[in-house]
Design a protein around this motif. Structure first.
Motif, PDB file in Angstrom:
ATOM      1  N   VAL A 231      -8.394  61.760  45.468  1.00 13.09           N
ATOM      2  CA  VAL A 231      -8.030  60.439  44.952  1.00 13.09           C
ATOM      3  C   VAL A 231      -6.782  60.525  44.077  1.00 13.09           C
ATOM      4  CG1 VAL A 231      -8.772  58.556  43.434  1.00 13.09           C
ATOM      5  CG2 VAL A 231     -10.380  59.544  45.081  1.00 13.09           C
ATOM      6  N   LEU A 232      -6.725  61.526  43.207  1.00  9.05           N
ATOM      7  CA  LEU A 232      -5.569  61.674  42.320  1.00  9.05           C
ATOM      8  C   LEU A 232      -4.299  61.981  43.094  1.00  9.05           C
ATOM      9  CD1 LEU A 232      -7.204  63.649  39.370  1.00  9.05           C
ATOM     10  CD2 LEU A 232      -6.280  61.322  39.284  1.00  9.05           C
ATOM     11  N   GLN A 233      -4.432  62.796  44.144  1.00 15.81           N
ATOM     12  CA  GLN A 233      -3.248  63.116  44.953  1.00 15.81           C
ATOM     13  C   GLN A 233      -2.686  61.866  45.604  1.00 15.81           C
ATOM     14  OE1 GLN A 233      -3.526  66.364  47.850  1.00 15.81           O
ATOM     15  NE2 GLN A 233      -2.280  65.156  49.236  1.00 15.81           N
ATOM     16  N   LEU A 234      -3.573  61.027  46.146  1.00 17.81           N
ATOM     17  CA  LEU A 234      -3.111  59.797  46.793  1.00 17.81           C
ATOM     18  C   LEU A 234      -2.576  58.797  45.768  1.00 17.81           C
ATOM     19  CD1 LEU A 234      -5.796  59.064  49.552  1.00 17.81           C
ATOM     20  CD2 LEU A 234      -3.557  60.125  49.798  1.00 17.81           C
ATOM     21  N   THR A 235      -3.231  58.720  44.610  1.00 16.78           N
ATOM     22  CA  THR A 235      -2.839  57.750  43.586  1.00 16.78           C
ATOM     23  C   THR A 235      -1.459  58.044  43.021  1.00 16.78           C
ATOM     24  OG1 THR A 235      -5.161  57.403  42.977  1.00 16.78           O
ATOM     25  CG2 THR A 235      -3.478  56.687  41.394  1.00 16.78           C
ATOM     26  N   PHE A 236      -1.215  59.328  42.710  1.00 16.40           N
ATOM     27  CA  PHE A 236       0.038  59.712  42.064  1.00 16.40           C
ATOM     28  C   PHE A 236       1.030  60.353  43.027  1.00 16.40           C
ATOM     29  CE2 PHE A 236      -3.080  59.624  38.630  1.00 16.40           C
ATOM     30  CZ  PHE A 236      -2.401  58.899  37.661  1.00 16.40           C
ATOM     31  N   ASP A 237       0.632  60.468  44.317  1.00 19.06           N
ATOM     32  CA  ASP A 237       1.506  61.078  45.321  1.00 19.06           C
ATOM     33  C   ASP A 237       1.962  62.459  44.861  1.00 19.06           C
ATOM     34  OD1 ASP A 237       2.895  61.295  47.681  1.00 19.06           O
ATOM     35  OD2 ASP A 237       4.648  60.206  46.969  1.00 19.06           O
ATOM     36  N   SER A 238       1.016  63.237  44.335  1.00 22.04           N
ATOM     37  CA  SER A 238       1.351  64.546  43.772  1.00 22.04           C
ATOM     38  C   SER A 238       0.214  65.536  43.995  1.00 22.04           C
ATOM     39  CB  SER A 238       1.645  64.424  42.274  1.00 22.04           C
ATOM     40  OG  SER A 238       1.758  65.698  41.673  1.00 22.04           O
ATOM     41  N   MET A 239       0.498  66.620  44.704  1.00 15.82           N
ATOM     42  CA  MET A 239      -0.501  67.662  44.885  1.00 15.82           C
ATOM     43  C   MET A 239      -0.804  68.361  43.566  1.00 15.82           C
ATOM     44  SD  MET A 239       0.374  69.517  48.505  1.00 15.82           S
ATOM     45  CE  MET A 239       2.050  69.971  48.049  1.00 15.82           C
ATOM     46  N   VAL A 240       0.201  68.452  42.703  1.00 13.32           N
ATOM     47  CA  VAL A 240       0.012  69.112  41.408  1.00 13.32           C
ATOM     48  C   VAL A 240      -1.025  68.362  40.578  1.00 13.32           C
ATOM     49  CG1 VAL A 240       1.121  69.713  39.221  1.00 13.32           C
ATOM     50  CG2 VAL A 240       2.315  70.138  41.376  1.00 13.32           C
ATOM     51  N   ILE A 241      -0.868  67.040  40.473  1.00 14.69           N
ATOM     52  CA  ILE A 241      -1.816  66.233  39.700  1.00 14.69           C
ATOM     53  C   ILE A 241      -3.206  66.285  40.337  1.00 14.69           C
ATOM     54  CG2 ILE A 241      -2.385  63.883  38.967  1.00 14.69           C
ATOM     55  CD1 ILE A 241       0.588  63.354  38.655  1.00 14.69           C
ATOM     56  N   GLY A 242      -3.265  66.252  41.663  1.00 12.44           N
ATOM     57  CA  GLY A 242      -4.547  66.340  42.350  1.00 12.44           C
ATOM     58  C   GLY A 242      -5.257  67.644  42.046  1.00 12.44           C
ATOM     59  N   ALA A 243      -4.514  68.760  42.103  1.00  9.98           N
ATOM     60  CA  ALA A 243      -5.111  70.070  41.826  1.00  9.98           C
ATOM     61  C   ALA A 243      -5.572  70.170  40.381  1.00  9.98           C
ATOM     62  CB  ALA A 243      -4.109  71.177  42.133  1.00  9.98           C
ATOM     63  N   ILE A 244      -4.744  69.682  39.446  1.00  9.37           N
ATOM     64  CA  ILE A 244      -5.120  69.713  38.026  1.00  9.37           C
ATOM     65  C   ILE A 244      -6.385  68.891  37.801  1.00  9.37           C
ATOM     66  CG2 ILE A 244      -4.435  68.964  35.709  1.00  9.37           C
ATOM     67  CD1 ILE A 244      -1.553  69.664  36.461  1.00  9.37           C
ATOM     68  N   GLY A 245      -6.478  67.743  38.460  1.00 10.45           N
ATOM     69  CA  GLY A 245      -7.674  66.906  38.329  1.00 10.45           C
ATOM     70  C   GLY A 245      -8.919  67.618  38.828  1.00 10.45           C
TER      71      GLY A 245
END
Length: 448
Positions: free
Chosen positions: A259-273
């Motif tokens: 969800v975070l990756q799609l929301t922020f268009d960022s694999m980094v944010i998705g992984a951190i989440g």
């Protein structure tokens, strides 16, 4: 002369060195030097350009490291062991079912479960003994994995596909040919059919026969870590009631990462989440942070560094101006040509560029700047142009020694020393995917 273009000479150098089993890091550095020197750059300037360009993939490299850590945490939770045991019970002697299932699971890694290639060093090594028992040719497994890493982003606008389609749409608009993102899946549907044909040929025909491998005991640092720093201080990873609960939190962390990756268009944010949820839910304790970082680096660090060098190599090609010269020189081939010949020639150019750069995403801006005006002049439709750009970008992603679509499968299949990156991953995937993409991409450009 096109054959003396620095891009051509450099890519040929990269291919030859790789075929002679020179490590991809050395092959990339030497090929970058060849590109710089043949373009007239001094050696010092070439190296400086290589180093300065490494930042172009910094976000990708960081995301791979973080995804590696996240994947190590998932493995430590014990959920992957449960999955492997389930596969062993269900598959039994059905090797073709197993291969297609691996392709299907891999498709999820770039869409629903955003761990990309980080899952391969976790899922594949425990299955090697089963592969050996079934006589499965690991080149078939590499083909299945590369298909799953590549085909979804070409046609499905989720996860990596959303990024890929977004780049195509924005670059086409930037160069004077706007297209709605909703139309790109249609443009890429025919080329993806070529990928499916290549997968079927690889599994059912080319690598159908059994191939013998030795049963080598594999030291699995992630599994060892799971034994040492068990999910709780009392329990070992497994299927106890407490661990079932922890497995549920693991699934929640995967959903959060998606969800975070799609929301922020960022694999980094998705992984951190995902990592944060794993820590907060105490699936993995904070005191194990050093260990999971080490395991994540072990799995993904080398690939991340190769991607950095590949970015520097691409920067050398761009800074010399050789890519534009190569495309401009090659475009003279199209004078008076039919759409069929022009489309095939354009895709060959894309293959050469992407093979050298090793990333379909990074190739799109280079290709679109030349293809859009050229396709407009030749009378190709907007859909046909999108198909050509998307296919040309994807070409070479399979088969390139520096592509994550080939590095990932090798990372899982070579842990016992019986799988070669070039001859067992790059060459088979080049044959079974790039050739069909050339054919089906040309058809798409003609009929759309």
């Amino acid at each position: 002369m096109v054959l003396l273009n620095p891009v051509v000479l450099s890519v040929l150098t990269l291919a030859l060195l790789s075929l002679f089993r020179v490590h991809v890091i050395f092959a990339l550095v030497v090929s970058a030097i060849v590109a710089g020197l043949t373009a007239g750059l001094p050696l010092a300037d070439t190296i400086n350009t290589l180093i300065s360009g490494m930042g172009g993939q910094a976000e990708t490299a960081l995301s791979y490291i973080l995804l590696g850590i996240f994947a190590a945490m998932i493995a430590l939770s014990g959920i992957t062991e449960v999955l492997v045991q389930y596969l062993l019970r269900v598959i039994k002697e059905k090797k073709f079912v197993l291969l297609f299932l691996i392709a299907g699971l891999t498709c999820l890694s770039g869409t629903v479960i955003p761990v990309h290639i980080a899952f391969i060093p976790i899922l594949i090594p425990p299955l090697l003994i089963l592969f050996n028992h079934l006589g499965i040719d690991r080149r078939a497994v590499a083909s299945a994995l590369t298909f799953g890493l590549k085909a979804p982003y070409m046609v499905v606008p989720i996860g990596y596909g959303l990024i890929f389609h977004g780049i195509i749409a924005s670059e086409m608009e930037k160069n004077g040919m706007p297209i709605a993102m909703s139309k790109i899946p249609l443009a890429m549907s025919i080329p993806v059919l070529g990928m499916i044909v290549g997968l079927l040929i690889a599994i059912l025909f080319t690598y159908r026969k059994s191939r013998k491998y030795k049963d080598v005991e594999i030291k699995d640092p992630v599994k060892d870590a799971a034994e040492e720093i068990a999910v709780t201080t009392e329990d070992k990873p497994g299927v106890t009631s407490k661990n079932k609960k922890l497995h549920a939190f693991t699934l929640i962390s995967i959903i959060a990462a998606f969800v975070l990756q799609l929301t922020f268009d960022s694999m980094v944010i998705g992984a951190i989440g995902g990592i944060t949820v794993m820590f907060l839910s105490r699936v993995v304790y904070l005191k194990t942070g050093d260990r999971v970082v080490q395991e994540g680096m072990l799995m993904m660090g080398a690939i991340a560094f190769i991607m950095l060098i590949a970015s520097g190599y691409a920067n050398v090609l761009k800074e010399t101006g050789s890519v534009n010269e190569f495309v401009s020189s090659a475009s003279t081939w199209f004078d008076g040509s039919s759409h069929l010949i022009a489309a095939f020639a354009l895709l060959l150019i894309g293959l050469f560029i992407t093979m050298g750069i090793g990333t379909s995403f990074g190739t799109i801006p280079i290709i679109a700047a030349i293809y859009v005006p050229l396709c407009a002049a030749l009378g190709f439709s907007t859909l046909a142009t999108a198909a050509l750009i998307g296919t040309a970008g994807a070409l070479g992603d399979a088969g390139s020694p520096a592509s994550d679509s080939t590095l990932g499968p090798t990372a899982g299949l070579s842990v016992d020393g019986q799988h070669d990156h070039i001859w067992d991953t790059c060459v088979p995937t080049f044959i079974h995917y790039n050739i069909p993409l050339l054919i089906f991409g040309t058809i798409a450009a003609v009929v759309l």
